[in-house]
Design an enzyme around this catalytic site. Structure first.
Site, mmCIF file in Angstrom:
data_model
loop_
_atom_site.group_PDB
_atom_site.id
_atom_site.type_symbol
_atom_site.label_atom_id
_atom_site.label_comp_id
_atom_site.label_asym_id
_atom_site.label_seq_id
_atom_site.Cartn_x
_atom_site.Cartn_y
_atom_site.Cartn_z
ATOM 1 C CE LYS A 119 -43.938 19.519 -17.846
ATOM 2 N NZ LYS A 119 -44.654 19.306 -19.115
ATOM 3 C CB THR A 120 -42.278 24.036 -15.901
ATOM 4 O OG1 THR A 120 -43.309 23.509 -16.727
ATOM 5 C CG2 THR A 120 -41.436 24.989 -16.723
ATOM 6 N NE ARG A 159 -53.567 21.982 -18.750
ATOM 7 C CZ ARG A 159 -52.443 21.517 -18.242
ATOM 8 N NH1 ARG A 159 -51.430 22.317 -18.038
ATOM 9 N NH2 ARG A 159 -52.328 20.251 -17.901
ATOM 10 C CG ASP A 218 -41.171 19.437 -21.118
ATOM 11 O OD1 ASP A 218 -41.686 18.591 -20.367
ATOM 12 O OD2 ASP A 218 -41.536 20.619 -21.178
ATOM 13 C CD GLU A 219 -45.419 18.360 -22.493
ATOM 14 O OE1 GLU A 219 -45.938 17.270 -22.199
ATOM 15 O OE2 GLU A 219 -45.859 19.462 -22.116
ATOM 16 C CD GLN A 245 -50.520 16.682 -18.855
ATOM 17 O OE1 GLN A 245 -50.654 17.763 -19.393
ATOM 18 N NE2 GLN A 245 -49.795 16.506 -17.767
#
Length: 755
Positions: free
Chosen positions: A36-37, A607, A221-222, A252
């Site tokens: 994503k980033t 993670r 984002d998010e 998330q």
DNA sequence: GCATTCCAAGTTTTT
DNA sequence: CTTGGAATGC
């Protein structure tokens, strides 16, 4: 990166689509680890390469960490050109907008930001004024009540109206007082930053259009974590040109507790019917086993978008379960694993220890300290929360905004100037009756005669002098000036304790930080420069505490699951996997809370890149009550068996745990294959049906007449009668085999039998 | 009015 | 175990 094509290299089809779609609304559903980033940063680079002017691009994130990282990565791709892209958190973007245009809604541009500490102090004062029973209404409750109202965008009047059903509730009145104080002090709190920006853009079409025009391309984002105000803000900014790209993952969403509304992502397609939706389901981070475990847990949630990550990385190792006797042993076992893997060539930076609550970090940190393993505790005691730093900042805030009453109260008598509670009350009385700021009231009060007047005069004189110096001194010098002239630093010097020494060093550190910051904003007016610094200090927990580089081996990272979002580590220890820990005991009642806990587990698991350890202990410290047997987290049951290895769940009855050996210095058998360490159970154990399911209640109310219970020696029985309260709860129990007995809950290791 | 000392209570997640 | 507040002594 000059050529647009170069920005697409090495991307899969979906990622490519996401990068290339720069006009019109775009919804990117990006699972954990789906790059994503990378997509976001490439997308910015792509736009720049296509000739979009950098200053027309706005990218909004939630945390400073995320913003910093994104800024750095865009810069890597596009060079200094990228610096004109505004990459910012919601809150700091709003500060920026408000510093520009807040006068349109009746505030002054030098407004102060009250953080949660200022809020608490203010509420404490208000509660005292209103003679509130502090027991019935603790400050934290008041604060969260007000925050909740603000998150729903209810002002004091609306809130009061909505609460009419509960008369006698002091919260509406406190809220009103709170708002009045903020307004008078020309201060805003965190939620105001968002709400007022929305208000400003809604009420002033000219301003709105200016921002819409300036930021032709907006990225969020998010997005799953946006609350109502953030959602409105985004719509206001992008409403005309509709060049809005949002990235999110409903699995998330972990900030519902502060107002995040998952519907914002679920409804995006309704808000923007012409939207293009891209799903990134290919995971580049984790092994299949890790993904299976994470999916196993989160798929128990209802109301999620159905999706499942896949990878071609391969199964990898099984997840490793570690079951320890108590938290010390749990930490030691983790430590040993770290040592072992380091022996196999892993660097410290490869490890992360993730826990639910900050308090849970302690044994792990201690173990690392003892073993001298470099580590970093992310977001624990924050630099800007240290008292001396906050004191210095309060001085500076007061210099910039003489109406900042909380800053005034914070430092009026720090260091001591002979102004006690009485003097301060007098000053507040003057301020209230005259309708002037505390600082002005202090000046008037100081002109009179009597005790403490001299101190007040000194203080006002200092602030005046400092204000004159703002223009001539560099920001760092100003901090030094205030520290010296206020007597703050001199007083610390006379103390000669290590603690005072540390504080002095922290102030030095602040001076350094201010100077460093000033370099990056040289083109600003000195006042704005200082203001910018203070804003940053108010909105940021810690700077650059990110565990990267510098030390060759790096450091082991310890952080909460919330802070871990967006990060990745080769080896992750997800610790404290017990009921009450994960899920948190405050989130075990309501189904929605439980779902959020599940998403939190999902975040924590995903993670991990290569190895994921899950650890728990059999006993845990419960505040008043010492060690209690700890049940394994229910989420462990949701993980498919075939991906889970390591310590096996105990076959022996739960009640035997209470009699287990204390953690011995020598550890049990091998970490992975070993069955749980055995303990000789001294009392003759009662027989226990294999399928019996029990739990050890934390709440005595669980014991009711009729409840079936299990006792270590007497076996099964039913409660006949309940006597006494709390500590002295006494039960009459008829045991199936041993007749009727009276037992104190305190002493008997009783468990409630589940039907 | 101020400092020290003792005692009590309270532990989610973040901008 | 830590922090914050109250009480006490100067």
């Amino acid at each position: 990166m000059v050529r647009p094509q170069a920005c697409l290299e090495g991307m899969n089809d979906e990622q490519r689509t996401a990068v290339e779609t720069i006009d019109g609304p775009l919804l990117i559903l990006a699972g954990a680890g789906s790059g994503k980033t990378r997509v976001l940063t490439r997308r910015v680079a792509y736009m720049l390469a296509k000739g979009v002017p950098a200053w027309q691009i706005l990218a909004v994130t939630f945390t400073n960490k995320a913003a910093g990282e994104m800024r750095a990565r865009v810069r890597e791709l596009s060079g200094p050109d990228a610096d004109r892209v505004l990459v910012s958190t919601f809150h700091s973007a709003c500060v920026r907008f408000l510093r520009q245009d807040i006068e349109s809604i009746g505030y002054k541009r030098n407004f102060t930001i009250y953080d949660s500490d200022d809020q608490s102090r203010l509420l404490k004062n208000l509660a005292k004024e209103a003679n509130l029973d502090i027991k019935a209404y603790p400050i934290s409750k008041l604060r969260s009540g007000i925050d909740q109202a603000k998150v729903r965008m209810q002002d004091a009047a609306t809130f009061a109206a909505s609460r009419q059903s509960s008369p006698g509730d002091p919260l509406p009145k406190i809220y009103r007082g709170y708002e009045e104080h903020l307004k008078v002090a020309n201060a805003v709190d965190f939620n105001d930053l968002l709400n007022l920006t929305v208000k400003m853009l809604q009420e002033h079409p000219d301003i709105r259009e200016r921002y819409q025009d300036r930021f032709r391309y907006v990225m969020v984002d998010e997005y799953q974590d946006t609350n109502r105000a953030q959602y409105l803000l985004v719509k206001l900014l992008a409403g005309e040109h509709r060049n809005l790209a949002v990235v999110g993952d409903d699995d998330q969403s972990i900030y519902a507790f502060r107002g995040a509304d998952i519907r914002n992502i679920l409804d995006f397609e309704r808000d923007f019917p012409e939207v293009k939706t891209v799903r990134l389901e290919r995971n580049y981070r984790s092994t299949q086993n890790i993904l299976k475990a994470a999916h196993g847990v989160v798929s128990n949630n209802r109301g999620r978008m159905d999706k499942e990550l896949w990878t071609d990385i391969g199964s990898g190792d099984q997840l490793q379960m570690i079951i320890a006797q108590d938290d010390m042993e749990e930490a030691n076992r983790v430590l040993r694993e770290i040592q072992k893997l380091r022996g196999e060539g892993r660097r410290c930076a490869d490890f992360a220890i993730i826990y639910r609550t900050n308090a849970a970090s302690r044994p792990f940190e201690q173990a690392l300290v003892r073993a001298r393993i470099p580590h970093v505790l992310v977001g624990a005691r924050k630099f800007y929360e240290r008292r001396e730093i906050r004191d210095m900042l309060a001085y500076l805030k007061l210099v910039l905004n003489p109406t900042d009453n909380m800053a005034f109260l914070r430092v009026i008598n720090v260091p001591a100037r002979g102004l006690g509670a009485k003097a301060i009350r007098d000053i507040q009385d003057i301020a209230n009756s005259e309708g002037i700021p505390y600082l002005a009231a202090a000046q008037r009060w100081g002109a009179g005669k009597g005790r403490g007047r001299k101190g007040a005069k000194e203080f006002c004189g200092l602030i005046d002098k400092a204000r004159e110096q703002v223009l001539t001194l560099l920001p760092g010098e100003l901090v030094g000036f205030v520290a010296e002239e206020s007597g703050y630093a001199p007083r610390l010097r006379t103390e000669e304790t290590p603690e005072a020494q540390g504080r002095l060093e922290n102030i030095q550190e602040l001076v350094r930080a201010v100077d460093e910051d000033a370099v990056s904003s040289e083109d600003l007016h000195p006042i704005d420069r200082l203001q910018a610094f203070i804003d940053r200090a108010s909105l940021t927990g810690q700077d650059s505490d990110l565990p990267d580089d510098i030390v060759d081996e790096g450091q082991v990272t310890l952080l909460t699951a919330h802070l871990a979002k967006g990060l990745e580590y080769p080896v992750v220890f997800c610790v404290g996997m017990v009921e009450g820990g994960f899920p948190h005991h405050r989130s075990r009642e309501r189904e929605e809370d439980l779902e959020e806990e599940r998403r939190l587990v999902y975040v924590a698991f995903t993670r991990a890149m290569e190895r994921l350890y899950l650890t728990r202990s059999r006993r845990r410290l419960v505040f008043g009550r010492g060690f209690q047997p700890a049940e394994p987290s229910r989420f462990l049951d949701e993980i498919p068996d075939e991906v889970l290895g390591g310590d096996k769940a105990p076959e022996r009855p739960a009640w035997a745990r209470a009699f287990s050996n204390p953690p011995s210095s020598g550890f049990s058998t091998s970490q992975f294959s070993g069955s749980a360490s055995r303990s000789p159970s001294r009392p003759t154990p009662a027989e226990r049906p294999a399928d019996l399911r029990t739990f050890a209640p934390e709440d005595p109310a669980e014991f009711q007449p009729g409840t079936r219970v299990m006792h270590p020696t007497f076996g099964l029985g039913a409660i006949l009668k309940v006597d006494g309260i709390n500590q002295n709860l006494k039960l009459q129990i008829r045991f199936d085999r041993h007749g009727t007995k009276s037992l104190y809950v305190r002493f008997a290791k009783l468990e409630v039998v589940l039907p």
